[in-house]
Enzyme design. Structure first.
Site, mmCIF file in Angstrom:
data_model
loop_
_atom_site.group_PDB
_atom_site.id
_atom_site.type_symbol
_atom_site.label_atom_id
_atom_site.label_comp_id
_atom_site.label_asym_id
_atom_site.label_seq_id
_atom_site.Cartn_x
_atom_site.Cartn_y
_atom_site.Cartn_z
ATOM 1 N NE ARG A 35 -3.741 -2.341 2.142
ATOM 2 C CZ ARG A 35 -3.322 -3.495 2.643
ATOM 3 N NH1 ARG A 35 -2.167 -3.564 3.274
ATOM 4 N NH2 ARG A 35 -4.048 -4.575 2.514
ATOM 5 C CE LYS B 297 4.907 17.012 -14.304
ATOM 6 N NZ LYS B 297 5.083 15.791 -15.087
ATOM 7 C CE LYS C 291 -1.191 13.381 -14.389
ATOM 8 N NZ LYS C 291 -1.682 13.697 -15.731
ATOM 9 C CG HIS D 86 5.003 10.246 -24.503
ATOM 10 N ND1 HIS D 86 3.639 10.101 -24.406
ATOM 11 C CD2 HIS D 86 5.303 11.366 -23.783
ATOM 12 C CE1 HIS D 86 3.139 11.079 -23.662
ATOM 13 N NE2 HIS D 86 4.125 11.859 -23.272
ATOM 14 C CG HIS E 212 -1.987 9.698 -24.388
ATOM 15 N ND1 HIS E 212 -2.528 10.184 -23.224
ATOM 16 C CD2 HIS E 212 -0.642 9.750 -24.213
ATOM 17 C CE1 HIS E 212 -1.565 10.509 -22.385
ATOM 18 N NE2 HIS E 212 -0.407 10.270 -22.963
ATOM 19 C CG ASN F 204 -2.775 16.101 -19.668
ATOM 20 O OD1 ASN F 204 -1.737 15.505 -19.412
ATOM 21 N ND2 ASN F 204 -3.783 16.148 -18.827
ATOM 22 C CD GLU G 219 -4.494 15.926 -15.185
ATOM 23 O OE1 GLU G 219 -3.347 15.464 -15.058
ATOM 24 O OE2 GLU G 219 -5.240 15.665 -16.138
ATOM 25 C CG HIS H 137 0.142 14.650 -23.429
ATOM 26 N ND1 HIS H 137 0.821 15.815 -23.723
ATOM 27 C CD2 HIS H 137 1.047 13.841 -22.813
ATOM 28 C CE1 HIS H 137 2.067 15.709 -23.285
ATOM 29 N NE2 HIS H 137 2.237 14.518 -22.734
ATOM 30 N NE ARG I 41 0.293 16.566 -12.702
ATOM 31 C CZ ARG I 41 0.975 15.758 -11.927
ATOM 32 N NH1 ARG I 41 0.783 15.763 -10.631
ATOM 33 N NH2 ARG I 41 1.870 14.931 -12.436
ATOM 34 C CD GLU J 260 6.064 15.510 -22.673
ATOM 35 O OE1 GLU J 260 5.291 16.472 -22.514
ATOM 36 O OE2 GLU J 260 5.683 14.314 -22.665
#
Ligand SMILES: NC(=O)c1ccc[n+]([C@@H]2O[C@H](COP(=O)([O-])OP(=O)(O)OC[C@H]3O[C@@H](n4cnc5c(N)ncnc54)[C@H](O)[C@@H]3O)[C@@H](O)[C@H]2O)c1
Ligand SMILES: [Zn+2]
Length: 360
Positions: A118, A224, A140, A262, A249, A242, A234, A245, A238, A182
């Site tokens: 956990r 960042k 993330k 990517h 993606h 993206n 987010e 993205h 935030r 990026e």
């Protein structure tokens, strides 16, 4: 050496940036609480940097797991190898995971750290430009699903991020460019002065001028870190990270993971986002041309793959987590240096852009 801090209250952590920092055990050791360390890396990075990383943890119980290299291995199945190793080595809750590699290794090691018992601590040692400017900062973590990129994951912040800029010396040119996507993104969404700087320094970055790279990494991490500190989970700002993205993606998933890098997919995606913004009248034709020019100069694609038809792109984009209530929410540009998240656009214009921004 430069030091930045990601300000997240009791979870605040430092980012160290400098040449040769992999030799600086004194920086990393204070971030290891227990006696056990598991280094997660891959078969490309291990021959280059594993020994150096292991030397940092001399005197501790230091185990290693070497994953196969590639985006196509960022899966639940391969993730399990990290858990196998943790259990085989009887690692307890005080174990520290260390991610040594690019964004794939970082996302997987971070996700394993989020899940194991956990949640256990982890450290990021990013070795690609992309990981150094983006994926290693912000917490993330996750893996891909065959139906969607990064669809299984968790937020889990590292204890520290150690960036040794010397690791970039062995990075292939194509991967360097992917990282620049990026970097350019920060300029486009919130730091127009940085975009000006990038236009002046792009040739130096491509030549791997050490000082220029260190400056670009620091400025990117600063952007960042600010965004993550303001909106860790987010719920607002935030999401602007993206930019490109949802398009990107879709390209990665649609082409098969690893076919387009990517950063390459994001670069083409940012051009599509800008083209839609231009069609909405938010940015001018000159702004769009300027964007495509800097992306092209970074040796990145400004169009999507011919193999993906607009209808297929739309289908894939709808899976992306930015889609809410059936409308595809997109990060678009109100101006160069100012991004917004919106679903308030004419879908016909999006279709037009997907058609126009196909290679070939
Ligand atoms: N978590 C986040 O916030 C976040 C942000 C952006 C991207 N990502 C994820 O990051 C991944 C992309 O990361 P990436 O571009 O680093 O890809 P990657 O991890 O696949 O690394 C690219 C290639 O470079 C190799 N490599 C790594 N370091 C090297 C070095 N120093 N010298 C030579 N080769 C080296 C790798 O083995 C790999 O072959 C994607 O899965 C993306 O979804 C995550
Ligand atoms: Zn990205």
């Amino acid at each position: 050496m430069k030091k930045l801090v990601v300000e997240l209250g009791e979870r605040r952590y430092p980012i160290y940036i400098g040449e040769g920092l992999l030799a600086r055990a004194d920086l990393l050791r204070p971030h290891v609480a227990g006696r056990q360390v598991l280094i997660v890396t891959n078969d490309m990075v291990a021959p280059l940097y594993l020994q150096k990383a292991q030397a940092i943890f001399a005197g501790l119980q230091c185990h290693t797991v070497v994953l196969p290299d590639g985006e196509q291995y960022k899966t639940f199945e391969v993730l399990n190898r990290i858990f196998d190793s943790l259990l085989e080595n009887q690692c307890d809750r005080r174990v520290t995971l260390v991610a040594l590699g690019g964004g794939v290794v970082g996302d997987m090691a971070g996700f394993a750290a989020a899940c194991y018992q956990r949640g256990v601590p982890f450290i990021q040692i990013p070795t690609t430009l992309l990981a150094q400017v983006d994926s290693s900062v912000g917490g993330k973590t996750g893996v891909n699903h065959p139906l969607g990129k990064n669809m299984i994951g968790a937020f889990h912040q590292p204890n520290c991020v150690l960036i040794d800029t010397a690791t970039l010396n062995t990075l292939p040119d194509r991967e360097l460019s992917a990282g620049l996507a990026e970097v350019i993104k920060y300029g486009l969404i919130r730091d127009p002065a940085f975009l000006d700087w990038l236009e002046k320094n792009m040739d130096g970055l491509l030549r791997r001028d050490a000082a220029s790279l260190a400056d670009a990494i620091e400025r990117s991490c600063r952007n960042k870190a600010e965004v993550v500190a303001a909106d860790e989970r987010e719920s607002g700002e935030r999401a602007l990270l993206n930019l490109g993205h949802t398009f990107g993606h879709a390209i990665e998933t649609g082409m098969g993971y690893g076919v387009w890098l990517h950063g390459e997919a994001v670069a083409a995606g940012m051009c599509m986002a800008a083209a839609l913004s231009a069609r909405l009248g938010w940015i001018g034709a000159a702004d769009l041309a300027r964007m495509e020019s800097i992306i092209g100069r970074a040796r990145l694609p400004v169009r999507g793959p011919a193999a993906l038809e607009p209808a297929r792109m739309l289908e894939l984009m709808a899976v992306d987590k930015k889609a809410q209530e059936g409308r595809i929410r997109l990060v678009l540009l109100k101006a160069v240096g100012k991004a917004v998240v919106t679903a308030d656009y004419d879908p016909a214009l999006l279709r037009e852009v997907l058609t126009a921004y196909r290679e070939g």
